[in-house]
Design an enzyme around this catalytic site. Structure first.
Site, PDB file in Angstrom:
ATOM      1  N   ASP A 199       0.726  -1.254  -0.031  1.00 26.29           N
ATOM      2  CA  ASP A 199      -0.020  -0.083  -0.046  1.00 26.29           C
ATOM      3  C   ASP A 199       0.872   1.321   0.152  1.00 26.29           C
ATOM      4  O   ASP A 199       1.680   1.469   0.779  1.00 26.29           O
ATOM      5  CB  ASP A 199      -0.800  -0.127   1.302  1.00 26.29           C
ATOM      6  CG  ASP A 199      -1.860   1.337   1.589  1.00 26.29           C
ATOM      7  OD1 ASP A 199      -1.822   2.141   0.697  1.00 26.29           O
ATOM      8  OD2 ASP A 199      -2.202   1.235   2.484  1.00 26.29           O
ATOM      9  N   HIS A 372      -3.879   4.185   6.772  1.00 30.40           N
ATOM     10  CA  HIS A 372      -3.005   3.711   5.824  1.00 30.40           C
ATOM     11  C   HIS A 372      -1.415   3.855   6.520  1.00 30.40           C
ATOM     12  O   HIS A 372      -1.228   4.918   7.007  1.00 30.40           O
ATOM     13  CB  HIS A 372      -3.013   4.210   4.456  1.00 30.40           C
ATOM     14  CG  HIS A 372      -4.220   4.023   3.901  1.00 30.40           C
ATOM     15  ND1 HIS A 372      -4.320   2.773   3.049  1.00 30.40           N
ATOM     16  CD2 HIS A 372      -5.418   4.804   3.976  1.00 30.40           C
ATOM     17  CE1 HIS A 372      -5.806   3.100   2.363  1.00 30.40           C
ATOM     18  NE2 HIS A 372      -6.286   3.838   3.149  1.00 30.40           N
TER      19      HIS A 372
END
Length: 556
Positions: A199, A372
Site C-alpha cells: 500500500d 494507511h
C-alpha cells in the site's frame, strides 16, 4: 502472452488501483486459471458529469470469465468490493473469499442488486489458508480503518508473494489483533519473499500514523468541552471509531442517536458479528428521536465528505425530517477529506458556522487517524518481508514512484523495483520476470442502470451542454411540396436568455429558411445536418459560443 508449455508462472495484471486511489482490482493468472484479487470501484470527479461510479474495464473482466477460479477480497471498503454488483453476473457460481465483516457488506450489496444467488460467499478468518488452483492464500489480519482487514501471503509455483492490502501498524490497538509483523516475517522465512506488493497511499507522510488510542483521547477532550449537543460524522465503515464514540457516550452519560442508512446497516452487521458493543441508550433517528436534554446527547451521522444527500448535509440544509444543526452544537468531522471533496466539505463547514455551531475537523485537530501506513510502518514491512522484487500498489503515480525509492532505501535493488500501471501485466517465472504487452483497461462508467453505455463521446456532449447549452430547432414541412407548415421555432436551453437575444435567434431562423430553400425535398437527414452546421458557424461568429444544435424536422 507467449509461455513455454509446463513452465510454471504467475502473471499479475492490475485493472485498477495503480495510478489512482480507488478501483483496486488485480488478476492473478497461473496454468490452472485466474484469481481476482479485490473488485473495487472509484467515485467520479467533476469531469464525469452524471456518472454514478467507475468500475474496472468490463471487457478485461469478461475476457477471463471462463478461467476464473475465485475472487479474494482484502477488506470491505468500496474501493475494494464496490464493483462486485455490476460484475458478478459474468461469474455465476464463483466463490468469493473474504473476512466475515467484508462478506456481510458484500452480501448486502448483492442482495440489493438481486445478484446474491450468482456467487458463493466463503468466509475466512485470520490465519486461515485457502487453495485456489495453484495458489495457496494465507490470510494475515492487519489493522485498518475497517474491521477484519486482511493481507494476503500467497504460496505460488514461482515463489512466495505478499500483498499487503490496506494496512497500518498500531502498537496498541483498541480492538482487533492489529498488524503483527512477526507473521509476515514467519511467512517470508530466512530467504524473504519473491515479491512484495504494498500500500502506497501514505508514503509521503514521515514517521508513524496516529493510533486510535490518541484519537479517542482527542475526542474525549472535545466531548468534555462541549456544553450542548455533540454531532459527529465519520466513515460508516469505521467500526472501531464508532465504538470509541459509543464508549465515550457511556463514559459521559450521553444518549446516542444515529442517522444515515449506511451507518445503520454497518452498525447492525458489526453488532451481529460481535465486532461492536451498543451503548445502553441507543436510537436510530429513522424510528424517532427521544426527548433528551442537549447536554446529554451525541448524534452520530453520515456525511463526512459533504455528500449532498447525507444526514449531515440534510441537517444543515433543512432537509432532515427529525434533526437539524443549531446554535451551540459541537460538530466533529472525524475523517480525512478525500481529494475532490474539499470544496463540498468546506461549504458545509461554513454553513454550520453560519448556524452557530463549532466545528472540529482533521486539519485543525487530531480527531482522525489514517488507516494507511506512514513511512516508518512501510519500512517495518520491508524489514519483515525482505522482498527480492517490489511492486508498489494503491496510490497515485507519485506515490508509486516514492514507494519505489523507499524500497531502495530498505535494500531492494533498483532494477528489482517494478513500477507498474493499470493494464501492465507482470509475469513471474521460476528464475526471471517479464513485462507483458499492455492491455486496455479503460474503466467502465456506470450511469443509473446503464453499465458501459456512457463513454467519452457522451461525456463530451454533456460537457458541451453544461458549458454552452443547447438550441432546438423545430420545423414542420409538407412532404410533397417541401413548403413550411410550422416554424422554424428556436428553443434555447442553457444557451441564451431568449428575450435578451431575440434578435440573434431571429437571424438564426433566417439561416434555417435559407437551408430549407436550397435543400432537396425528402432529404430530411441532409437538411438536419446542414441546419446544424450553419447554426454552429453562425453562433460561433456572433456570440463565440458553440451550443449543441438539435434540429427536429418533421414531414406530414
Amino acid at each position: 502472452m507467449h509461455r513455454e508449455k509446463n513452465v510454471p508462472f504467475v502473471t499479475i495484471t492490475p485493472l485498477g488501483g495503480l495510478g489512482e486511489i480507488g478501483l483496486n482490482c488485480q488478476l492473478w493468472e497461473t496454468r490452472a486459471g485466474v484469481v481476482m484479487v479485490d473488485c473495487g470501484l472509484m467515485f467520479p470527479d467533476d469531469s464525469h458529469l452524471g456518472v454514478d461510479v467507475l468500475i474496472p474495464h468490463s471487457g478485461a473482466v469478461s475476457g477471463i470469465r471462463d478461467r476464473l477460479l475465485g475472487i479474494v477480497l482484502t477488506h470491505g471498503h468500496e474501493d475494494h468490493i464496490g464493483a462486485l454488483p455490476w460484475l458478478v453476473s459474468q461469474f455465476k457460481g464463483t466463490r468469493i473469499y473474504g473476512s466475515r465483516f467484508t462478506l456481510a457488506l458484500v452480501e448486502h450489496k448483492l442482495r440489493e442488486h438481486e445478484a446474491l444467488d450468482w456467487v458463493e460467499l466463503c468466509p475466512v478468518d485470520g490465519g486461515d489458508a485457502v487453495t485456489i488452483g495453484e495458489l495457496i492464500f494465507h490470510f494475515i489480519p492487519v489493522c485498518h480503518s475497517i474491521p477484519n482487514g486482511m493481507a494476503l501471503a500467497v504460496e505460488t509455483p514461482v515463489g512466495r508473494i505478499i500483498h499487503s492490502g490496506d494496512f497500518k501498524v498500531d502498537p496498541e490497538p483498541l480492538d482487533g489483533p492489529g498488524t503483527d509483523m512477526e507473521l509476515f516475517a514467519e511467512f517470508a522465512g530466512p530467504e524473504g519473499v519473491r515479491l512484495l506488493m504494498s500500500d502506497s497511499t501514505n508514503v509521503e507522510r514521515e514517521g508513524h500514523s496516529l493510533s486510535e488510542r490518541q484519537v479517542k483521547d482527542a475526542l474525549r477532550r472535545v466531548f468534555l468541552a462541549a456544553e450542548k449537543r455533540i454531532i459527529i460524522t465519520l466513515f460508516s465503515s469505521h467500526i472501531q471509531r464508532i465504538q470509541e464514540v459509543f464508549d465515550l457516550a457511556c463514559e459521559l452519560d450521553r444518549t446516542v442517536v444515529i442517522s444515515g442508512k449506511s451507518l445503520a446497516n454497518n452498525v447492525e452487521y458489526a453488532h451481529e458479528l460481535g465486532l461492536l458493543r451498543l451503548p445502553p441508550r441507543f436510537y436510530n433517528a429513522h424510528n424517532g428521536v427521544p426527548e433528551v436534554a442537549d447536554d446529554r446527547v451525541i448524534l452520530v451521522v453520515t456525511g463526512a465528505q459533504g455528500e449532498p444527500l447525507s444526514a449531515l448535509s440534510r441537517m444543515v440544509m433543512g432537509g432532515h425530517r427529525q434533526l437539524e444543526v443549531r446554535e451551540g452544537d459541537t460538530v466533529v468531522m472525524s475523517s480525512r477529506m478525500i481529494p475532490g471533496n474539499q470544496r463540498a466539505i468546506s461549504r458545509l463547514i461554513n454553513e454550520m458556522y453560519r448556524l452557530g455551531a463549532e466545528v472540529y475537523y482533521e486539519s485543525v485537530h487530531d480527531i482522525h487517524a489514517s488507516g494507511h501506513a506512514h513511512r516508518d510502518e512501510l519500512r517495518a514491512l520491508f524489514a519483515a518481508a525482505r522482498p527480492q522484487l517490489f511492486v508498489p500498489i494503491h496510490g497515485e503515480y507519485r506515490h508509486l514512484v516514492k514507494h519505489c525509492r523507499l524500497a531502495q532505501e530498505c535494500g531492494v535493488l533498483r532494477e528489482n523495483c517494478v513500477l507498474l500501471e493499470d493494464g501492465h501485466p507482470l509475469t513471474l517465472l521460476p528464475d526471471s520476470l517479464r513485462l507483458e504487452d499492455p492491455i486496455s483497461v479503460e474503466c467502465t462508467l456506470v450511469d443509473g442502470k446503464g453499465v458501459g453505455d456512457v463513454g467519452h463521446a457522451v461525456l463530451k456532449e454533456r460537457h458541451i451542454l453544461g458549458g454552452e447549452g443547447m438550441v432546438i430547432v423545430v420545423l414542420v414541412l409538407d412532404e410533397e411540396t417541401w413548403s413550411i407548415l410550422d416554424g422554424p421555432r428556436m428553443i434555447s436551453k442553457g444557451f441564451v436568455f431568449e428575450q435578451h437575444y431575440s434578435h440573434v435567434l431571429e437571424d438564426a431562423k433566417c439561416l434555417v429558411l435559407d437551408e430549407v430553400e436550397v435543400s432537396r425535398p425528402g432529404r430530411v437527414e441532409q437538411l438536419q445536418d446542414s441546419v446544424r452546421g450553419s447554426l454552429r458557424r453562425f453562433f460561433r461568429k456572433v456570440l463565440d459560443r458553440d451550443p449543441v444544435i438539435v434540429p427536429v424536422v418533421t414531414t406530414v
